[in-house]
Design a protein around this motif. Structure first.
Motif, PDB file in Angstrom:
ATOM      1  N   THR A 190     -53.099  36.739   6.274  1.00 41.38           N
ATOM      2  CA  THR A 190     -54.284  36.884   7.118  1.00 41.38           C
ATOM      3  C   THR A 190     -53.969  36.327   8.496  1.00 41.38           C
ATOM      4  O   THR A 190     -53.160  35.389   8.650  1.00 41.38           O
ATOM      5  N   PHE A 191     -54.598  36.952   9.509  1.00 35.61           N
ATOM      6  CA  PHE A 191     -54.322  36.573  10.893  1.00 35.61           C
ATOM      7  C   PHE A 191     -55.621  36.109  11.568  1.00 35.61           C
ATOM      8  O   PHE A 191     -56.681  36.704  11.369  1.00 35.61           O
ATOM      9  N   LYS A 192     -55.488  35.063  12.358  1.00 33.71           N
ATOM     10  CA  LYS A 192     -56.637  34.542  13.093  1.00 33.71           C
ATOM     11  C   LYS A 192     -56.203  34.169  14.503  1.00 33.71           C
ATOM     12  O   LYS A 192     -55.162  33.546  14.696  1.00 33.71           O
ATOM     13  N   LEU A 193     -57.014  34.559  15.475  1.00 28.75           N
ATOM     14  CA  LEU A 193     -56.689  34.303  16.883  1.00 28.75           C
ATOM     15  C   LEU A 193     -57.386  33.022  17.352  1.00 28.75           C
ATOM     16  O   LEU A 193     -58.608  32.901  17.266  1.00 28.75           O
ATOM     17  N   ASP A 194     -56.580  32.094  17.867  1.00 31.79           N
ATOM     18  CA  ASP A 194     -57.099  30.850  18.448  1.00 31.79           C
ATOM     19  C   ASP A 194     -56.941  30.958  19.962  1.00 31.79           C
ATOM     20  O   ASP A 194     -55.883  30.634  20.519  1.00 31.79           O
ATOM     21  N   ASN A 195     -57.998  31.446  20.604  1.00 30.94           N
ATOM     22  CA  ASN A 195     -57.917  31.667  22.052  1.00 30.94           C
ATOM     23  C   ASN A 195     -57.770  30.357  22.820  1.00 30.94           C
ATOM     24  O   ASN A 195     -57.139  30.320  23.881  1.00 30.94           O
ATOM     25  N   THR A 196     -58.356  29.282  22.311  1.00 28.99           N
ATOM     26  CA  THR A 196     -58.303  27.990  23.011  1.00 28.99           C
ATOM     27  C   THR A 196     -56.863  27.517  23.185  1.00 28.99           C
ATOM     28  O   THR A 196     -56.464  27.060  24.271  1.00 28.99           O
ATOM     29  N   ASN A 197     -56.061  27.649  22.148  1.00 31.11           N
ATOM     30  CA  ASN A 197     -54.679  27.182  22.194  1.00 31.11           C
ATOM     31  C   ASN A 197     -53.674  28.330  22.384  1.00 31.11           C
ATOM     32  O   ASN A 197     -52.463  28.116  22.273  1.00 31.11           O
ATOM     33  N   ASN A 198     -54.215  29.548  22.658  1.00 25.89           N
ATOM     34  CA  ASN A 198     -53.362  30.726  22.850  1.00 25.89           C
ATOM     35  C   ASN A 198     -52.368  30.871  21.688  1.00 25.89           C
ATOM     36  O   ASN A 198     -51.155  31.019  21.874  1.00 25.89           O
TER      37      ASN A 198
END
Length: 393
Positions: A190-198
């Motif tokens: 599964t993939f999850k995007l953490d925009n805060t930490n890029n």
């Protein structure tokens, strides 16, 4: 016959000596009989006889005539069938000869790339083909798991989904085996995007198979990095197992994260999967200091990886200059260039290699021909967006 020796007198005396014959019939009856014999036959008798004779001849001759006619029709049909066979055979031979000529013209033999003209005559994705869609590139292992082949597609999402959501939702639609590659997707993760930490967080189950064998581990790490780098500006991947930090890989030990390095400074080669009439443009596994070194490498095969030289003799470059991210290639004045699929792919290999070195546009000077497949060599050309376009529905 001899002339009679009897004289008229002797004949007369002889007749007188013969006994007398008397006719006891009534003279009226004799006259009536003579009248009947003198009457004409009815007019219908002769035509009737002629008609009967004609009918008899008709019944005798018609079967023969029909047999002859049938034979004639059959002969005509056989002749027409023979002519059709000849025409069909002629077309088949012509098609075979055309294929052989194409094969010879495009240099298809042994390990050479299979160059067949396609509908668009190009393999890359360009600005005018994207529209409002999102371009996603997947890196897929070849059938021998030696190299990673980039496959790109355009996705038109129903709503404003981010690139990672589109990436994960679309990976199940890939047709790797049909394309001559390893059936690798969808990934068991599964993939999850953490925009805060890029950062992209990749979580795998405890029974994952990504650590079985060095080739499997290496491809897993490489394709994660290449997938993220090709589709985003993310610079880090965090690895977890069932939500816990780290992933166990046999040859690498436990890994917590992967640094994403931007793709760049590769040379593009031809690669054709075994048994398929398909040519992919694939970047080299090594990088080069400058574009001239990359172009020089593209003139030589790399058989260990299945790479075939992409800078073909039909594209002789005399001089290469770069100014403000613009590449100018001056060709030999005496160069001969053929408008065929191999040369089209060679031009695209140059475009993708230039893109890998940060080039934005290419200009060809002294081009022997103006039009090369779908490309106008007399105009400045923008580098493509992504390689090896494959539509996905």
């Amino acid at each position: 016959m001899n002339k009679s020796e009897w004289s008229d007198k002797q004949l007369e005396d002889l007749l007188r000596q013969m006994p007398k014959i008397q006719d006891h019939r009534n003279p009226r009856d004799i006259y009536q009989n003579l009248s009947i014999k003198k009457r004409k036959r009815p007019a219908w008798i002769l035509p009737g006889i002629a008609t009967a004779a004609a009918l008899l001849l008709f019944f005798l001759l018609v079967p023969k005539m029909l047999d002859g006619t049938e034979y004639s029709f059959d002969s005509v049909k056989q002749e027409e069938s023979s002519n059709e066979d000849k025409i069909s055979l002629s077309k088949e031979n012509s098609s075979i000869m055309m294929k052989k000529e194409d094969t010879i013209e495009n240099g298809i033999s042994g390990a050479e790339p299979k160059m067949f003209m396609t509908g668009s005559n190009k393999t890359g994705l360009y600005d005018d083909e994207v529209g409002d869609g999102t371009v996603i590139t997947y890196w897929i292992p070849d059938s021998q798991a030696q190299i990673l082949v980039p496959i790109s597609t355009v996705v038109h999402p129903d709503n404003n989904k981010n690139w990672l959501t589109i990436f994960t939702e679309t990976m199940g639609l890939l047709k790797e085996e049909e394309w001559g590659l390893t059936d690798y997707y969808p990934l068991n993760a599964t993939f999850k995007l953490d925009n805060t930490n890029n950062t992209v967080i990749v979580d795998v189950p405890s029974d994952h198979k990504f650590g079985e064998g060095s080739a499997t581990e290496t491809n897993f790490i490489k394709l994660l990095s290449k997938n993220i780098a090709s589709n985003s500006q993310v610079n880090k991947i965090k690895l977890t197992t069932n939500g816990q930090p780290g992933i166990e890989l046999g040859n690498y030990g436990e890994m917590d994260e992967i640094e994403v390095e931007p793709e760049g400074k590769h040379a593009y080669f031809f690669y054709s999967p075994d048994g398929l009439e398909t040519t992919y443009l694939v970047p080299s596994t090594e990088t080069y200091n400058d574009i001239n070194a990359a172009f020089e490498a593209m003139k030589t095969d790399q058989p260990a990886l299945g790479f075939v030289a992409s800078l073909v003799p039909d594209f002789p470059m005399k001089e290469v200059t770069i100014k403000e991210n613009k590449l100018t290639i001056t060709m030999d004045e005496n160069a001969a260039m053929e408008n065929n699929q191999e040369t089209v792919y060679a031009y695209e290999a140059i475009l993708f290699t230039a893109k890998d070195f940060g080039i934005e546009t290419i200009t060809i000077l002294n081009a022997p021909i103006k039009l090369l497949g779908p490309f106008d060599l007399s105009k400045e050309m923008k580098v493509p967006i992504a390689p090896n376009h494959r539509p996905i529905q």
